[in-house]
Design a protein around this motif. Structure first.
Motif, PDB file in Angstrom:
ATOM      1  N   UNK A  45      41.011  49.049  21.546  1.00  7.59           N
ATOM      2  CA  UNK A  45      39.974  48.131  22.047  1.00  7.59           C
ATOM      3  C   UNK A  45      40.385  47.458  23.360  1.00  7.59           C
ATOM      4  N   UNK A  46      39.384  47.103  24.195  1.00  2.00           N
ATOM      5  CA  UNK A  46      39.693  46.323  25.395  1.00  2.00           C
ATOM      6  C   UNK A  46      39.927  44.855  25.018  1.00  2.00           C
ATOM      7  N   UNK A  47      40.963  44.258  25.599  1.00  2.00           N
ATOM      8  CA  UNK A  47      41.317  42.866  25.273  1.00  2.00           C
ATOM      9  C   UNK A  47      41.384  42.036  26.561  1.00  2.00           C
ATOM     10  N   UNK A  48      40.300  41.305  26.876  1.00  5.97           N
ATOM     11  CA  UNK A  48      40.345  40.454  28.063  1.00  5.97           C
ATOM     12  C   UNK A  48      41.220  39.223  27.796  1.00  5.97           C
ATOM     13  N   UNK A  49      42.319  39.100  28.539  1.00  7.66           N
ATOM     14  CA  UNK A  49      43.282  38.017  28.300  1.00  7.66           C
ATOM     15  C   UNK A  49      43.585  37.312  29.620  1.00  7.66           C
ATOM     16  N   UNK A  50      43.307  36.009  29.658  1.00 10.01           N
ATOM     17  CA  UNK A  50      43.639  35.222  30.851  1.00 10.01           C
ATOM     18  C   UNK A  50      45.163  35.087  30.966  1.00 10.01           C
ATOM     19  N   UNK A  51      45.681  35.020  32.197  1.00 12.75           N
ATOM     20  CA  UNK A  51      47.134  34.912  32.387  1.00 12.75           C
ATOM     21  C   UNK A  51      47.774  33.778  31.580  1.00 12.75           C
ATOM     22  N   UNK A  52      47.110  32.638  31.507  1.00  7.69           N
ATOM     23  CA  UNK A  52      47.713  31.488  30.803  1.00  7.69           C
ATOM     24  C   UNK A  52      47.768  31.676  29.283  1.00  7.69           C
TER      25      UNK A  52
END
Length: 283
Positions: A45-52
């Motif tokens: 699955x695609x996992x959008x993760x912000x750097x923080x």
């Protein structure tokens, strides 16, 4: 459903790709094709993760049944500091694109970009001989570092490097040694003289990016030319090189081949890279 069935854990392996943004990634289609083709249990699955949130997410995923993830922009450097075990090639390149969550709880980081680059050339141009002559690389970003490492490892006698910001190319030379020779960006056309392999590792020529304005007049017709850009598949760089008589290899194969080692570790099956996969990913 019987009580026994209800109590048994399913243990379906989960994997995915972490980036920010991530909607553009072709990795879910690529791994999804392999899972379906081999009839394997598992999801990717695609996992959008912000750097923080990166560190927190990496700690949480194994508890949620994840066996590993691919890593893309902007996290490829940051994950090295969060991994427990880093392969030599990932350390050398300074970035990781493949994480394996081990049963002992440790995060294992690897970089398969260089492997994917070489595997693509060997499959698409079986007559290519790395020792045959110098290689010229345009660009000095993360992908270029992986290409430099893999070409030196494959036996290329000299790697010529030109980047719009010369300092980045100089940094690569300082880390990889005397077989790397740096040229000014204004001299990039001249650096192609006598090369056996020419690589565009910049984003120039990609849809929506600027043009690669490097003259190919000095590129020998017997050289192999390849582009890391695969949107469009046939870039202006490849079209110009082919017009000079060069054999060309597009960048999609690198994406496909770099995915194979992770897939094998996560799902237990060595996958094939073939025309059927190319069609599925391009669909």
């Amino acid at each position: 459903m019987s009580e026994n069935e209800h109590n048994e854990p399913t243990n379906v392996p989960l994997a995915g790709v972490i980036g920010w943004p991530i909607a553009h990634s072709r990795s879910p289609r690529l791994h999804g094709h392999w899972l379906q083709r081999y009839g394997l249990k598992g999801h990717y699955v695609p996992l959008p993760v912000r750097p923080e949130h990166l560190a927190e997410v990496l700690r949480t995923l194994p508890r949620a049944g994840f066996v590993g993830v691919n890593v893309t922009i902007p996290h490829k450097e940051a994950v090295l500091a969060l991994a427990d075990v880093v392969t030599d090639r990932a350390a050398l390149i300074g970035a990781a694109n493949t994480l394996i969550f081990r049963p002992d709880g440790k995060i294992h980081a690897d970089n398969t970009d260089g492997y994917g680059f070489i595997a693509n050339l060997r499959q698409s141009a079986p007559d290519w001989i790395p020792e045959f002559g110098p290689a010229a690389i345009l660009g000095a970003g993360g992908a270029a570092r992986a290409v430099v490492a893999s070409l030196l490892d494959a036996g290329v006698p000299e790697v010529r490097l030109a980047n719009r910001t010369r300092l980045r190319a100089e940094q690569i030379r300082s880390e990889f040694g005397a077989r790397v020779v740096v040229y000014d960006w204004g001299q990039a056309g001249n650096m192609l003289e006598g090369v056996a392999t020419a690589v565009n590792a910049t984003s120039l020529g990609m849809e929506g990016a600027g043009s690669l304005r490097v003259p190919l007049d000095a590129l020998p017709p017997e050289a192999l030319a390849t582009d890391l850009v695969y949107t469009p598949l046939d870039t202006p760089f490849l079209i110009d090189a082919r017009a000079r008589g060069c054999q060309t290899v597009d960048g999609l194969g690198m994406l496909l081949h770099q995915a194979a080692p992770g897939f094998e570790r996560w799902f237990g099956r060595k996958p094939e890279v073939d025309d059927e996969l190319r069609r599925a990913v391009l669909a």
